[in-house]
Scaffold this active site. Structure first.
Site, PDB file in Angstrom:
ATOM      1  N   ASP A 112      -8.794  -9.193  -3.969  1.00 40.09           N
ATOM      2  CA  ASP A 112      -8.333  -7.810  -3.901  1.00 40.09           C
ATOM      3  C   ASP A 112      -8.439  -7.362  -2.447  1.00 40.09           C
ATOM      4  O   ASP A 112      -9.471  -7.537  -1.808  1.00 40.09           O
ATOM      5  CB  ASP A 112      -9.196  -6.930  -4.809  1.00 40.09           C
ATOM      6  CG  ASP A 112      -8.526  -5.602  -5.131  1.00 40.09           C
ATOM      7  OD1 ASP A 112      -8.687  -4.661  -4.343  1.00 40.09           O
ATOM      8  OD2 ASP A 112      -7.836  -5.508  -6.160  1.00 40.09           O
ATOM      9  N   ASP A 166      -4.182  -8.121  -7.064  1.00 43.26           N
ATOM     10  CA  ASP A 166      -3.491  -8.384  -5.797  1.00 43.26           C
ATOM     11  C   ASP A 166      -3.129  -9.852  -5.632  1.00 43.26           C
ATOM     12  O   ASP A 166      -2.014 -10.189  -5.231  1.00 43.26           O
ATOM     13  CB  ASP A 166      -4.362  -7.947  -4.604  1.00 43.26           C
ATOM     14  CG  ASP A 166      -4.481  -6.434  -4.501  1.00 43.26           C
ATOM     15  OD1 ASP A 166      -3.688  -5.722  -5.147  1.00 43.26           O
ATOM     16  OD2 ASP A 166      -5.365  -5.969  -3.759  1.00 43.26           O
ATOM     17  N   HIS A 215      -0.912  -4.039   1.798  1.00 43.43           N
ATOM     18  CA  HIS A 215      -0.724  -4.753   0.532  1.00 43.43           C
ATOM     19  C   HIS A 215       0.667  -5.384   0.463  1.00 43.43           C
ATOM     20  O   HIS A 215       0.810  -6.537   0.044  1.00 43.43           O
ATOM     21  CB  HIS A 215      -0.902  -3.801  -0.659  1.00 43.43           C
ATOM     22  CG  HIS A 215      -2.320  -3.654  -1.111  1.00 43.43           C
ATOM     23  ND1 HIS A 215      -3.242  -2.898  -0.438  1.00 43.43           N
ATOM     24  CD2 HIS A 215      -2.986  -4.170  -2.185  1.00 43.43           C
ATOM     25  CE1 HIS A 215      -4.398  -2.955  -1.075  1.00 43.43           C
ATOM     26  NE2 HIS A 215      -4.276  -3.721  -2.136  1.00 43.43           N
TER      27      HIS A 215
END
Length: 251
Positions: free
Chosen positions: A151, A138, A18
């Site tokens: 995401d 995200d 991430h």
């Protein structure tokens, strides 16, 4: 390469991926810059530097893979930094909610959700809530004047691309409550865009959600593997907005 399938699983690995994606420039032509970024992040999170090649290869596959067969040209490599927001925070007031209220909401929208979804929601265990719903998306990005949310998922579903097909993804989306998650995200984006686009219209401006399972993405296989897409019906988002937040939602 089978490398990404062997990459460690768990929360720490997910956080690493991430963070790399949050700060990556999808249009960066200099591969050395990406390699340097990945190496720094691996060190920061305590992973061995020999994973650098695997992660860089995964990122390269990710940005080159078409995201949807019916949206020609849509790849992350087409998205400039100026057309995206990473880690978009949302925060909105919530009516008093419990699982029965949620079940009734989704029962009213039964035509727009998967079979059995209201009953599944009714089985959730959570405390009644009131106050604010907050979270982070995200990625929100714009492509040809339509907005999409993405995401990133690092879930390990198997050691072959074939393990990341649409049936497998559909099961994970249901079992891990990701369907409920992206419906709440869609309500948040709906609110966000209403405030920022003067002539905002859900059907015209919102292109839907992509849940991208990073281990299963490969341009050689296309968007049928590793990429889950849905565009919730406008009526469902209007119903959820009214049921969760209240107020008039005429658009």
């Amino acid at each position: 390469s089978a490398g990404i399938f062997a990459f460690p699983r768990g929360a720490r690995a997910g956080t690493l991926l991430h963070e790399i994606l949050e700060v990556s420039d999808f249009q960066e032509a200099d591969s050395r810059k990406r390699e340097d970024l990945v190496q720094i992040k691996l060190q920061e999170h305590g992973f061995a530097c020999y994973w650098k090649e695997t992660i860089c290869e995964t990122l390269e596959k990710l940005i080159r893979t078409p995201l949807h067969l019916e949206i020609p040209g849509l790849r992350l490599s087409e998205i400039a930094r100026t057309d995206r927001v990473s880690e978009l925070a949302f925060y909105y007031p919530l009516k008093s909610i419990d699982r029965e209220i949620l079940k009734r909401l989704f029962s009213a929208a039964r035509a727009h959700v998967p079979d059995g979804f209201p009953e599944w929601i009714g089985s959730l265990q959570f405390q009644p809530a009131k106050g604010f719903l907050k979270g982070f998306i995200d990625l929100l990005f714009c492509f040809r004047e339509r907005f999409y949310l993405a995401d990133w998922k690092s879930n390990h579903l198997g050691n072959r691309i074939a393990d990341y097909g649409q049936i497998a993804l559909g099961e994970v989306m249901r079992d891990e409550f990701y369907i409920l998650q992206y419906l709440l995200y869609s309500v948040a984006v709906h609110q966000y865009l209403k405030r920022r686009i003067p002539d905002y219209d859900y059907d015209r401006h919102f292109g839907g959600v992509f849940y991208i399972f990073l281990r299963g993405v490969d341009p050689g296989y296309g968007p049928e593997y590793g990429i889950f897409h849905d565009r919730p019906d406008k009526a469902l988002i209007a119903l959820l907005t009214e049921g969760l937040i209240g107020g008039q939602d005429g658009r």
